[in-house]
Motif scaffolding. Structure first.
Motif, mmCIF file in Angstrom:
data_model
loop_
_atom_site.group_PDB
_atom_site.id
_atom_site.type_symbol
_atom_site.label_atom_id
_atom_site.label_comp_id
_atom_site.label_asym_id
_atom_site.label_seq_id
_atom_site.Cartn_x
_atom_site.Cartn_y
_atom_site.Cartn_z
ATOM 1 N N LYS A 45 0.945 -1.137 -0.057
ATOM 2 C CA LYS A 45 -0.138 0.174 0.090
ATOM 3 C C LYS A 45 0.686 1.234 -0.001
ATOM 4 O O LYS A 45 0.621 2.106 -0.644
ATOM 5 C CB LYS A 45 -0.865 0.037 1.022
ATOM 6 C CG LYS A 45 -2.148 0.996 1.244
ATOM 7 C CD LYS A 45 -3.143 0.869 2.167
ATOM 8 C CE LYS A 45 -4.305 1.925 2.144
ATOM 9 N NZ LYS A 45 -5.166 1.631 3.063
ATOM 10 N N LYS A 46 2.042 1.166 0.770
ATOM 11 C CA LYS A 46 2.932 2.373 0.689
ATOM 12 C C LYS A 46 3.485 2.838 -0.584
ATOM 13 O O LYS A 46 3.752 3.623 -1.014
ATOM 14 C CB LYS A 46 4.029 2.210 1.759
ATOM 15 C CG LYS A 46 3.759 2.257 3.299
ATOM 16 C CD LYS A 46 4.801 1.887 4.033
ATOM 17 C CE LYS A 46 4.470 2.319 5.566
ATOM 18 N NZ LYS A 46 5.589 1.618 6.441
ATOM 19 N N ASN A 47 3.650 1.633 -1.369
ATOM 20 C CA ASN A 47 4.142 1.605 -2.761
ATOM 21 C C ASN A 47 3.092 1.870 -3.713
ATOM 22 O O ASN A 47 3.315 1.558 -4.882
ATOM 23 C CB ASN A 47 4.911 0.193 -3.141
ATOM 24 C CG ASN A 47 5.984 0.641 -4.165
ATOM 25 O OD1 ASN A 47 6.646 1.607 -4.236
ATOM 26 N ND2 ASN A 47 6.266 -0.478 -5.042
ATOM 27 N N MET A 48 1.802 2.300 -3.363
ATOM 28 C CA MET A 48 0.934 2.704 -4.225
ATOM 29 C C MET A 48 0.477 1.331 -5.135
ATOM 30 O O MET A 48 0.061 1.445 -6.287
ATOM 31 C CB MET A 48 1.353 3.710 -5.121
ATOM 32 C CG MET A 48 1.709 4.917 -4.431
ATOM 33 S SD MET A 48 2.286 6.342 -5.478
ATOM 34 C CE MET A 48 1.014 6.838 -6.390
ATOM 35 N N GLN A 49 0.337 0.211 -4.524
ATOM 36 C CA GLN A 49 -0.226 -1.089 -4.974
ATOM 37 C C GLN A 49 0.732 -1.270 -6.310
ATOM 38 O O GLN A 49 0.215 -1.855 -7.276
ATOM 39 C CB GLN A 49 -1.701 -0.873 -5.405
ATOM 40 C CG GLN A 49 -2.535 -0.696 -4.133
ATOM 41 C CD GLN A 49 -2.658 -1.853 -3.301
ATOM 42 O OE1 GLN A 49 -2.168 -1.902 -2.363
ATOM 43 N NE2 GLN A 49 -2.863 -2.836 -3.766
ATOM 44 N N VAL A 50 1.942 -0.873 -6.258
ATOM 45 C CA VAL A 50 2.954 -1.274 -7.435
ATOM 46 C C VAL A 50 3.742 -2.539 -6.670
ATOM 47 O O VAL A 50 4.484 -2.395 -5.627
ATOM 48 C CB VAL A 50 3.724 -0.215 -7.876
ATOM 49 C CG1 VAL A 50 4.654 -0.664 -8.734
ATOM 50 C CG2 VAL A 50 2.795 0.833 -8.352
ATOM 51 N N CYS A 51 3.924 -3.376 -7.320
ATOM 52 C CA CYS A 51 4.780 -4.618 -7.001
ATOM 53 C C CYS A 51 6.159 -4.251 -6.467
ATOM 54 O O CYS A 51 6.805 -3.522 -7.607
ATOM 55 C CB CYS A 51 4.636 -5.709 -8.024
ATOM 56 S SG CYS A 51 5.769 -7.403 -7.283
ATOM 57 N N ILE A 52 6.709 -4.339 -5.543
ATOM 58 C CA ILE A 52 8.231 -4.287 -5.318
ATOM 59 C C ILE A 52 9.179 -5.103 -5.982
ATOM 60 O O ILE A 52 10.205 -4.547 -6.285
ATOM 61 C CB ILE A 52 8.261 -4.349 -3.721
ATOM 62 C CG1 ILE A 52 7.241 -3.454 -2.952
ATOM 63 C CG2 ILE A 52 9.673 -3.878 -3.074
ATOM 64 C CD1 ILE A 52 7.244 -3.742 -1.388
ATOM 65 N N SER A 53 8.758 -6.083 -6.458
ATOM 66 C CA SER A 53 9.665 -7.108 -7.114
ATOM 67 C C SER A 53 9.651 -6.643 -8.547
ATOM 68 O O SER A 53 10.576 -6.446 -9.323
ATOM 69 C CB SER A 53 9.319 -8.337 -6.863
ATOM 70 O OG SER A 53 9.946 -9.290 -7.638
ATOM 71 N N CYS A 54 8.480 -6.528 -9.407
ATOM 72 C CA CYS A 54 8.488 -6.581 -10.724
ATOM 73 C C CYS A 54 7.736 -5.270 -11.262
ATOM 74 O O CYS A 54 7.305 -5.363 -12.519
ATOM 75 C CB CYS A 54 7.691 -7.821 -11.335
ATOM 76 S SG CYS A 54 5.871 -7.861 -11.032
ATOM 77 N N SER A 55 7.177 -4.493 -10.350
ATOM 78 C CA SER A 55 6.483 -3.136 -10.924
ATOM 79 C C SER A 55 5.300 -3.361 -11.570
ATOM 80 O O SER A 55 4.759 -2.583 -12.193
ATOM 81 C CB SER A 55 7.680 -2.312 -11.898
ATOM 82 O OG SER A 55 8.554 -1.752 -10.865
ATOM 83 N N TYR A 56 4.728 -4.520 -11.297
ATOM 84 C CA TYR A 56 3.428 -4.982 -11.962
ATOM 85 C C TYR A 56 2.266 -3.853 -11.125
ATOM 86 O O TYR A 56 2.540 -3.642 -9.908
ATOM 87 C CB TYR A 56 2.781 -6.199 -11.511
ATOM 88 C CG TYR A 56 1.577 -6.573 -12.337
ATOM 89 C CD1 TYR A 56 1.410 -6.693 -13.519
ATOM 90 C CD2 TYR A 56 0.532 -6.967 -11.319
ATOM 91 C CE1 TYR A 56 -0.034 -6.970 -13.935
ATOM 92 C CE2 TYR A 56 -0.723 -6.981 -11.729
ATOM 93 C CZ TYR A 56 -1.084 -7.323 -13.200
ATOM 94 O OH TYR A 56 -2.175 -7.658 -13.565
ATOM 95 N N HIS A 57 1.227 -3.245 -11.638
ATOM 96 C CA HIS A 57 0.420 -2.474 -11.196
ATOM 97 C C HIS A 57 -0.696 -3.241 -10.607
ATOM 98 O O HIS A 57 -1.727 -3.522 -11.640
ATOM 99 C CB HIS A 57 0.200 -1.222 -12.423
ATOM 100 C CG HIS A 57 1.118 -0.095 -12.262
ATOM 101 N ND1 HIS A 57 2.432 -0.516 -12.431
ATOM 102 C CD2 HIS A 57 1.124 1.121 -12.237
ATOM 103 C CE1 HIS A 57 3.112 0.560 -12.560
ATOM 104 N NE2 HIS A 57 2.200 1.705 -12.414
ATOM 105 N N LEU A 58 -1.023 -3.377 -9.788
ATOM 106 C CA LEU A 58 -1.999 -4.235 -8.905
ATOM 107 C C LEU A 58 -3.225 -3.174 -8.799
ATOM 108 O O LEU A 58 -3.186 -1.946 -9.031
ATOM 109 C CB LEU A 58 -1.881 -4.695 -7.512
ATOM 110 C CG LEU A 58 -1.035 -5.731 -7.631
ATOM 111 C CD1 LEU A 58 0.516 -5.781 -7.549
ATOM 112 C CD2 LEU A 58 -1.087 -6.686 -6.191
ATOM 113 N N GLN A 59 -4.477 -3.742 -8.877
ATOM 114 C CA GLN A 59 -5.667 -2.857 -8.793
ATOM 115 C C GLN A 59 -5.669 -1.917 -7.792
ATOM 116 O O GLN A 59 -5.334 -2.652 -6.484
ATOM 117 C CB GLN A 59 -6.918 -3.499 -9.081
ATOM 118 C CG GLN A 59 -7.213 -4.100 -10.432
ATOM 119 C CD GLN A 59 -8.445 -5.196 -10.476
ATOM 120 O OE1 GLN A 59 -9.003 -5.620 -9.755
ATOM 121 N NE2 GLN A 59 -8.846 -5.295 -12.053
ATOM 122 N N MET A 60 -6.214 -0.866 -7.743
ATOM 123 C CA MET A 60 -6.312 0.040 -6.615
ATOM 124 C C MET A 60 -7.662 0.584 -6.504
ATOM 125 O O MET A 60 -8.439 0.755 -7.287
ATOM 126 C CB MET A 60 -5.623 1.227 -6.954
ATOM 127 C CG MET A 60 -5.033 2.215 -5.948
ATOM 128 S SD MET A 60 -3.698 3.355 -6.511
ATOM 129 C CE MET A 60 -2.951 3.754 -5.078
#
Length: 287
Positions: A45-60
């Motif tokens: 959540k701190k990373n704005m729902q962006v995967c810390i590993s692969c930068s995939y944008h999860l739904q928000m």
């Protein structure tokens, strides 16, 4: 002694099944749907729902998106109390609406209101896929139209974030009518020299992609977002050809001229602030 060999309790734990390994405690951890990495939900959540590993944008969610984008305490919500009815008496629809209200904390699949980005005012409409998969029903179309009309009255830009599975089948033709209704409102807004910015997120499909989602002066998308009208399989069966692997992705649309830019979520606030600043300082807007 020989008997004890067969009656002694096992000293070693059994190897957990693959299913057990994949299970994630609800709410505590989140698994990336792209790379399958498991992360602490609060860190994600701190990373704005962006995967810390692969930068995939999860739904928000709509409210989380507004919280990340807007200046603190600048948001004034419009039409929060509007709720959908069941105009066609579609079986089970009312119960599904109520279930989604409880699950998402929203009354409908969109949040609208006025806010500021780095001091620049705008009217916002943010769709939420957690409510009926962000489908476009009568209330969604009405809230978007009212938000556009407020933007005209105040002479400020209109920014919309789309995330939708398309028209809401339980409302039939009433849902499809929202395509024309919202498009007409945007045309009126454009005739009044209003600035329209559309940001398409994953997924933006069906009647939403074919109407208000694609009518911005600037059309942006988040990385990897699925954007299209009909499904891949239907298109392949219709044209009798295999489609490229990246078909209907934001990157594919950008390459073929249907988007102005694909913007990472971490850079979106700065990008929008820059555009709003340019137009406010003599770039053609009336506000």
């Amino acid at each position: 002694m020989l008997k004890d060999l067969f009656t002694k309790k096992k000293k070693y734990a059994s190897v957990p099944s693959e299913q057990a390994k994949q299970d994630v405690p609800e709410g505590i951890m989140t698994k990336c749907s792209n790379c399958k990495k498991i992360m602490l939900t609060k860190e994600l959540k701190k990373n704005m729902q962006v995967c810390i590993s692969c930068s995939y944008h999860l739904q928000m969610t709509a409210r989380d998106r507004l919280l990340c984008l807007l200046d603190e305490s600048s948001f004034e919500e419009y039409d929060e109390g509007m709720v959908s009815e069941n105009p066609l008496n579609f079986p089970g629809y009312s119960e599904k609406l109520e279930k989604d209200r409880q699950k998402s904390g929203l009354n409908e699949a969109i949040v609208t209101g006025k806010g500021k980005i780095d001091g620049h005012p705008a009217v916002f409409a943010v769709m939420d896929s957690g409510f009926r998969m962000g489908s476009m029903g009568s209330v969604v179309g009405e809230k978007i139209t009212r938000a556009i009309e407020r933007a005209i009255e105040e002479g400020i830009p209109f920014i919309i974030f789309t995330a939708s599975g398309g028209a809401r089948m339980q409302e039939g033709v009433l849902s499809l009518m929202q395509m024309a209704k919202t498009s007409s409102a945007l045309k009126m807004f454009s005739d009044n020299k209003g600035l329209i910015i559309s940001i398409m997120t994953h997924p933006t499909t069906g009647g939403v992609s074919a109407s208000f989602a694609s009518l911005g002066d600037y059309n942006f998308a988040e990385p990897g977002a699925l954007i299209g009208f009909a499904g891949r399989r239907i298109i392949e069966q219709t044209i009798r050809e295999d489609l490229p692997e990246d078909f209907q992705t934001a990157e594919f649309l950008l390459k073929h001229g249907q988007l102005d830019a694909v913007i990472h979520r971490h850079q979106l606030k700065e990008s929008l602030a820059n555009i709003l600043g340019i137009h406010q300082n003599g770039g053609g807007s009336q506000w």
